[in-house]
Design a protein around this motif. Structure first.
Motif, mmCIF file in Angstrom:
data_model
loop_
_atom_site.group_PDB
_atom_site.id
_atom_site.type_symbol
_atom_site.label_atom_id
_atom_site.label_comp_id
_atom_site.label_asym_id
_atom_site.label_seq_id
_atom_site.Cartn_x
_atom_site.Cartn_y
_atom_site.Cartn_z
ATOM 1 N N GLY A 1 0.988 -1.248 -0.269
ATOM 2 C CA GLY A 1 0.421 -0.391 0.201
ATOM 3 C C GLY A 1 0.795 1.282 -0.092
ATOM 4 N N LYS A 2 1.966 0.734 1.094
ATOM 5 C CA LYS A 2 3.178 2.338 0.866
ATOM 6 C C LYS A 2 3.795 2.427 -0.228
ATOM 7 C CE LYS A 2 1.825 3.457 5.011
ATOM 8 N NZ LYS A 2 0.338 3.633 5.470
ATOM 9 N N GLU A 3 4.017 1.465 -0.840
ATOM 10 C CA GLU A 3 4.874 1.815 -2.211
ATOM 11 C C GLU A 3 4.565 3.008 -3.250
ATOM 12 O OE1 GLU A 3 6.189 -1.902 -3.869
ATOM 13 O OE2 GLU A 3 4.438 -1.276 -5.282
ATOM 14 N N SER A 4 3.679 3.237 -3.689
ATOM 15 C CA SER A 4 3.161 3.618 -4.262
ATOM 16 C C SER A 4 2.287 4.914 -3.605
ATOM 17 C CB SER A 4 1.701 3.234 -5.587
ATOM 18 O OG SER A 4 0.715 2.312 -4.938
ATOM 19 N N LYS A 5 2.471 5.199 -2.727
ATOM 20 C CA LYS A 5 1.525 6.361 -1.548
ATOM 21 C C LYS A 5 -0.270 6.080 -1.410
ATOM 22 C CE LYS A 5 5.873 9.742 -2.415
ATOM 23 N NZ LYS A 5 6.464 8.779 -3.719
ATOM 24 N N ASP A 6 0.190 4.969 -1.494
ATOM 25 C CA ASP A 6 -1.680 4.860 -1.417
ATOM 26 C C ASP A 6 -2.636 5.330 -2.890
ATOM 27 O OD1 ASP A 6 -1.067 4.437 1.605
ATOM 28 O OD2 ASP A 6 -1.519 6.681 1.863
ATOM 29 N N LYS A 7 -2.101 4.562 -3.383
ATOM 30 C CA LYS A 7 -2.383 4.197 -5.035
ATOM 31 C C LYS A 7 -3.494 2.835 -5.287
ATOM 32 C CE LYS A 7 -1.752 8.519 -7.374
ATOM 33 N NZ LYS A 7 -0.070 8.676 -6.366
ATOM 34 N N LEU A 8 -2.861 2.722 -3.781
ATOM 35 C CA LEU A 8 -3.476 0.916 -3.844
ATOM 36 C C LEU A 8 -5.042 0.671 -3.196
ATOM 37 C CD1 LEU A 8 -1.017 -1.619 -4.293
ATOM 38 C CD2 LEU A 8 -2.077 -1.639 -6.234
ATOM 39 N N HIS A 9 -6.200 0.703 -3.336
ATOM 40 C CA HIS A 9 -6.962 0.466 -2.288
ATOM 41 C C HIS A 9 -8.134 -1.156 -2.519
ATOM 42 C CE1 HIS A 9 -6.670 4.765 -3.040
ATOM 43 N NE2 HIS A 9 -6.924 4.099 -3.786
ATOM 44 N N GLY A 10 -8.224 -1.670 -0.741
ATOM 45 C CA GLY A 10 -8.326 -3.296 -1.343
ATOM 46 C C GLY A 10 -10.368 -3.382 -0.931
ATOM 47 N N SER A 11 -10.428 -3.873 -1.723
ATOM 48 C CA SER A 11 -11.617 -4.165 -1.004
ATOM 49 C C SER A 11 -11.920 -5.518 -0.910
ATOM 50 C CB SER A 11 -12.624 -4.550 -2.779
ATOM 51 O OG SER A 11 -12.339 -2.876 -2.953
#
Ligand code: NBP
Length: 473
Positions: free
Chosen positions: A48-58
């Motif tokens: 999650g941190k790698e891309s500065k919070d661009k990944l969002h889990g559902s």
């Protein structure tokens, strides 16, 4: 998360997880969903941190769909086959008209066409997109082969062009391949070529190890030398040099790996479709067969009790060993060129059959980066297939001169030496037969035609007059 994601991805195994990270690292907000929720949670925790919070889990598919901008763009990277159908069925109930599902798995192109037609009747777009490059490619830039609606492609194009690998000129390794299942067809043929080249490399290894008695570090150096040849420099040879040098617990790992190779869908499909379309692609066929025989370990053990080898045990002088290295290089070079040729023949025939209107030079161009069969030779091949007739003619002549030159003589000698020493070289041999079969003015199938007429009154055509003939033999 308040703002909606630009794109979504379902399936967080090797390919999905790495492609999602790639998309996020390129600055796009991406929502991800995986059937097993713990995997989604761990994925977000780890990356999650790698891309500065661009990944969002559902956690649920409903939450996932609701998190996406419209028209929704959803990449599927779940196991090929029934899981793709199951996931589409579930998603379709949640999606709106004009949303786009992009199946990036290794699906059969006929399944892709069936899914496209079914979803089109519900107003949904479906793109079948081949992806090559394994986990490294997915993470840093794969070669992407999307096929289906051009309008839907235009909607995903900015994202796909940013995440794809780059070709030799720095252009993205992705184009809209064509209509319907053409993207998955091209990816399938890519894999068929991959099977063929890998088998040829394995046979080169066998010849050098068995006849040349080269050690693993020597083999690594030999293949590193081959990788300096501009017709051979490739990802597959590069990894081969690394494999021979890899040690675990002080042992060369290559010597302890079982010699039974698996073969999944795409290789077998390529041979089946080649037969359906009436295309001669013997190297791909025997590469699939070679994996099948390697995996028949009980059959091999049984036969070894009864099959006696009456072979030579050629002992080579240092000068002859040097010559062997060069002979293998020549055979490898010409065979590899003819593997691409066989794959291309299949693409051309399918294009004519299915009227996809493909751009062959562009297909070769997008294989120049990111994918498993990337090779510097593809620079020449793209020019040979390009629109610039002068440049294309020049390169075509260069390729034909190479195939018809002295290297061919050394390839034939190498085949004799391998067979005398009892080394199976099905792919090398099939490739030489491919060349010879097309080069020879008259093949012996006149006898087959006579036999068919003899026992079945099938009739035959003649070389000296028009019409169909039958003989009372
Ligand atoms: P796999 O082919 O191993 O598939 C595993 C994924 O599928 C997991 O996310 C799993 O969820 C999910 N899944 C399964 Br299994 N059944 C499902 C179902 N009924 N509904 C929903 N999800 C389901 O993953 P992969 O190796 O990343 O490959 C993905 C695709 O890409 C395949 O088509 C593959 O052939 C293709 N491909 C792979 C490579 C490569 O190098 N691996 C390269 C190029 C293309 P779970 O976590 O809940 O079990």
């Amino acid at each position: 998360m308040s703002a909606k994601s630009t794109i979504g991805l379902v399936g967080l195994a090797t390919m999905g997880a790495n492609l999602a990270r790639n998309i996020a690292n390129k600055g796009f907000h991406i929502s991800v969903f995986n059937r097993t929720t713990e995997k989604t949670e761990k994925f977000i925790q780890d990356f999650g941190k790698e891309s500065k919070d661009k990944l969002h889990g559902s956690k649920t598919l409903k939450e996932f769909v609701a998190s996406l901008e419209t028209p929704r763009k959803i990449i599927l990277l779940v196991k090929a086959g029934q899981p793709v159908d199951d996931m589409i069925t579930e998603l379709a109930t949640l999606l709106d008209k004009n949303d786009i599902i992009i199946d990036c798995g290794n699906s059969h192109f006929k399944d892709t066409e069936r899914r496209q037609n079914a979803l089109a009747s519900q107003g949904l777009n479906f793109i079948g997109c081949g992806i090559s490059g394994g986990e490294e490619g997915a993470l840093h830039g794969p070669s992407l082969m999307p096929g289906g609606s051009k309008a839907a492609w235009e909607k995903i194009r900015p994202i796909f062009e940013k995440v794809a690998a780059k070709d030799f000129a720095g252009k993205p390794c992705v184009i809209h391949i064509g209509d319907l299942g053409s993207g998955h067809f091209v990816k399938m043929v890519h894999n068929g070529i991959e099977y063929a080249i890998m088998q040829i490399l394995a046979e080169s290894y066998d010849i050098l190890k068995t006849i040349g008695k080269f050690t693993n570090p020597e083999l690594s150096k030999i293949f590193a030398g081959y990788n300096k040849n501009s017709n051979l420099k490739s990802f597959l040879i590069e990894i081969t040099t690394k494999i021979f040098n890899k040690k675990e617990d002080g042992k060369f790992i290559i010597d302890y790996i079982k010699d039974a190779a698996g073969q999944k869908g795409t290789g077998k499909w390529t041979t089946e479709i080649a037969h359906d379309l009436g295309i001669y692609s013997p190297t791909i066929n025997v590469a699939v067969d070679a994996r099948i025989v390697s995996g028949d370990t009980s059959g091999r053990t049984m036969c070894q009790q009864f099959f006696t080898l009456k072979t030579s045990k050629t002992k080579l002088s240092p000068a002859a060993k040097k010559k062997l290295i060069k002979q293998v290089e020549d055979a490898l070079e010409l065979s590899t060129i003819l593997c691409y040729e066989q794959g291309l023949g299949l693409i051309v025939k399918a294009d004519r059959e299915y009227k996809w209107n493909l751009n062959y030079a562009e297909i070769i161009r997008i294989w120049q980066g990111g994918c498993i069969i990337r090779s510097t030779y593809l620079k020449d091949l793209a020019i040979a297939l390009g629109k610039d007739q002068k440049a294309s003619g020049k390169i075509f002549t260069k390729i034909m001169k190479n195939l018809g030159g002295d290297k061919q003589k050394f390839w034939r000698k190498l085949m004799s030496l391998s067979l005398e020493n009892g080394i199976p070289v099905p792919a090398f041999y099939a490739t030489l037969n491919y060349y010879d079969s097309y080069a020879k003015a008259r093949l012996p199938q006149n006898l087959i035609q006579a036999q068919r007429d003899f026992f079945g009154a099938h009739g035959y055509e003649r070389t000296d007059k028009e019409g169909s003939f039958h003989t009372e033999w």
